[in-house]
Enzyme design. Structure first.
Site, PDB file in Angstrom:
ATOM      1  N   HIS A 276      58.298  50.853  50.437  1.00 11.85           N
ATOM      2  CA  HIS A 276      58.807  50.406  49.148  1.00 11.85           C
ATOM      3  C   HIS A 276      59.622  51.524  48.510  1.00 11.85           C
ATOM      4  O   HIS A 276      59.362  52.708  48.740  1.00 11.85           O
ATOM      5  CB  HIS A 276      57.659  50.046  48.190  1.00 11.85           C
ATOM      6  CG  HIS A 276      56.903  48.840  48.596  1.00 11.85           C
ATOM      7  ND1 HIS A 276      57.376  47.571  48.396  1.00 11.85           N
ATOM      8  CD2 HIS A 276      55.693  48.713  49.195  1.00 11.85           C
ATOM      9  CE1 HIS A 276      56.486  46.692  48.850  1.00 11.85           C
ATOM     10  NE2 HIS A 276      55.453  47.367  49.341  1.00 11.85           N
TER      11      HIS A 276
ATOM     12  N   GLU B  65      56.782  48.044  42.223  1.00 13.52           N
ATOM     13  CA  GLU B  65      56.757  48.042  43.683  1.00 13.52           C
ATOM     14  C   GLU B  65      58.022  47.369  44.218  1.00 13.52           C
ATOM     15  O   GLU B  65      58.560  47.765  45.243  1.00 13.52           O
ATOM     16  CB  GLU B  65      55.503  47.325  44.184  1.00 13.52           C
ATOM     17  CG  GLU B  65      55.268  47.501  45.655  1.00 13.52           C
ATOM     18  CD  GLU B  65      53.927  46.943  46.078  1.00 13.52           C
ATOM     19  OE1 GLU B  65      53.069  47.751  46.487  1.00 13.52           O
ATOM     20  OE2 GLU B  65      53.739  45.720  45.990  1.00 13.52           O
TER      21      GLU B  65
ATOM     22  N   HIS C  51      54.730  49.446  56.150  1.00 15.74           N
ATOM     23  CA  HIS C  51      55.994  49.000  55.567  1.00 15.74           C
ATOM     24  C   HIS C  51      56.244  49.853  54.331  1.00 15.74           C
ATOM     25  O   HIS C  51      55.334  50.512  53.832  1.00 15.74           O
ATOM     26  CB  HIS C  51      55.951  47.503  55.207  1.00 15.74           C
ATOM     27  CG  HIS C  51      55.039  47.179  54.086  1.00 15.74           C
ATOM     28  ND1 HIS C  51      53.666  47.114  54.234  1.00 15.74           N
ATOM     29  CD2 HIS C  51      55.287  46.945  52.775  1.00 15.74           C
ATOM     30  CE1 HIS C  51      53.117  46.834  53.063  1.00 15.74           C
ATOM     31  NE2 HIS C  51      54.076  46.728  52.159  1.00 15.74           N
TER      32      HIS C  51
ATOM     33  N   ASP D 201      56.325  61.036  47.601  1.00 12.64           N
ATOM     34  CA  ASP D 201      57.678  60.689  48.024  1.00 12.64           C
ATOM     35  C   ASP D 201      57.869  60.944  49.518  1.00 12.64           C
ATOM     36  O   ASP D 201      57.541  62.013  50.034  1.00 12.64           O
ATOM     37  CB  ASP D 201      58.711  61.493  47.227  1.00 12.64           C
ATOM     38  CG  ASP D 201      60.134  60.999  47.449  1.00 12.64           C
ATOM     39  OD1 ASP D 201      60.315  59.798  47.720  1.00 12.64           O
ATOM     40  OD2 ASP D 201      61.062  61.816  47.340  1.00 12.64           O
ATOM     41  N   HIS D 202      58.381  59.938  50.204  1.00 15.00           N
ATOM     42  CA  HIS D 202      58.624  59.966  51.647  1.00 15.00           C
ATOM     43  C   HIS D 202      57.339  60.256  52.429  1.00 15.00           C
ATOM     44  O   HIS D 202      57.359  60.985  53.413  1.00 15.00           O
ATOM     45  CB  HIS D 202      59.738  60.954  52.007  1.00 15.00           C
ATOM     46  CG  HIS D 202      61.080  60.436  51.636  1.00 15.00           C
ATOM     47  ND1 HIS D 202      61.593  60.562  50.356  1.00 15.00           N
ATOM     48  CD2 HIS D 202      62.008  59.755  52.345  1.00 15.00           C
ATOM     49  CE1 HIS D 202      62.783  60.001  50.312  1.00 15.00           C
ATOM     50  NE2 HIS D 202      63.062  59.489  51.502  1.00 15.00           N
TER      51      HIS D 202
ATOM     52  N   CYS E 112      51.944  42.615  54.171  1.00 12.26           N
ATOM     53  CA  CYS E 112      51.572  43.957  53.714  1.00 12.26           C
ATOM     54  C   CYS E 112      50.476  44.577  54.582  1.00 12.26           C
ATOM     55  O   CYS E 112      50.146  45.750  54.424  1.00 12.26           O
ATOM     56  CB  CYS E 112      51.124  43.917  52.252  1.00 12.26           C
ATOM     57  SG  CYS E 112      52.459  43.474  51.138  1.00 12.26           S
TER      58      CYS E 112
ATOM     59  N   HIS F  71      53.127  52.154  53.239  1.00 14.45           N
ATOM     60  CA  HIS F  71      51.687  51.912  53.152  1.00 14.45           C
ATOM     61  C   HIS F  71      51.324  50.672  53.966  1.00 14.45           C
ATOM     62  O   HIS F  71      52.183  49.931  54.433  1.00 14.45           O
ATOM     63  CB  HIS F  71      51.206  51.793  51.702  1.00 14.45           C
ATOM     64  CG  HIS F  71      51.658  50.552  50.989  1.00 14.45           C
ATOM     65  ND1 HIS F  71      51.049  50.086  49.852  1.00 14.45           N
ATOM     66  CD2 HIS F  71      52.646  49.660  51.228  1.00 14.45           C
ATOM     67  CE1 HIS F  71      51.641  48.987  49.426  1.00 14.45           C
ATOM     68  NE2 HIS F  71      52.614  48.709  50.249  1.00 14.45           N
TER      69      HIS F  71
END
Length: 136
Positions: free
Chosen positions: A43, A126, A41, A81-82, A35, A16
Site C-alpha cells: 500500500h 490505506e 501485497h 517505509d519500504h 489481503c 503486509h
C-alpha cells in the site's frame, strides 16, 4: 480557550499480509480475501497527524511543524517505509497489520514525545477510499 488543530501529512510505502495463524487457510481466505496473499501485497499509505492545543503565547505555535515532521520521520517512517510490516518490524511480529492496528501503533509511537497538554489524532489512509482514525 483558543484551541487550534495543526496537521502534518506524510507518506510511506509498506507491504503486509493479513493473516491469523490460529485459523486455517480457508478461514483466512474467507475473512481477509486478497489481503491474505502469502506473498504479501503493498500500500501507499497516507498518514495525517493532528495535534490540537492552544498556541504558545511566545511563538504562536501549537507545535512547530518542523519538529512534528522530524518526529514522524524518526518514529514512524524510519520504521515502516519500504518495509514488510509482518517480517521487518517488531511492532507487527505478532500483531496483524490491519490499518486499525497500524494507526494504534503509530499513536503509541508518537504520544510519549508530545506535551501532555496536546491532543493527538492519527488518520491513516490505506487507499484513497479506506482510512481509519485513532483515537475516536
Amino acid at each position: 480557550m483558543n484551541k487550534v488543530a495543526v496537521f502534518r501529512k506524510e507518506h510511506f510505502n509498506a507491504a503486509h499480509r493479513l493473516y491469523n495463524p490460529a485459523w486455517d487457510d480457508q478461514k483466512n481466505d474467507s475473512v481477509f480475501g486478497l489481503c491474505n496473499n502469502p506473498h504479501f501485497h503493498g500500500h501507499n499509505y497516507e498518514l495525517v497527524v493532528r495535534i490540537t492545543g492552544e498556541p504558545d503565547p511566545a511563538t504562536g505555535y501549537v507545535i512547530d511543524t518542523k519538529q512534528l515532521s522530524g518526529l514522524i520521520k524518526k518514529e514512524v517512517l524510519s520504521r515502516f517505509d519500504h518495509k514488510n510490516l509482518n517480517l521487518d518490524t517488531a511492532e507487527f511480529a505478532h500483531l496483524n497489520p490491519t490499518a486499525e492496528n497500524i494507526a494504534i501503533v503509530i499513536y503509541g509511537l508518537l504520544r510519549p514525545h508530545l506535551d501532555t497538554k496536546l491532543d493527538l489524532l492519527v488518520r491513516l489512509y490505506e487507499t484513497e477510499r479506506n482510512f481509519v482514525e485513532y483515537p475516536v
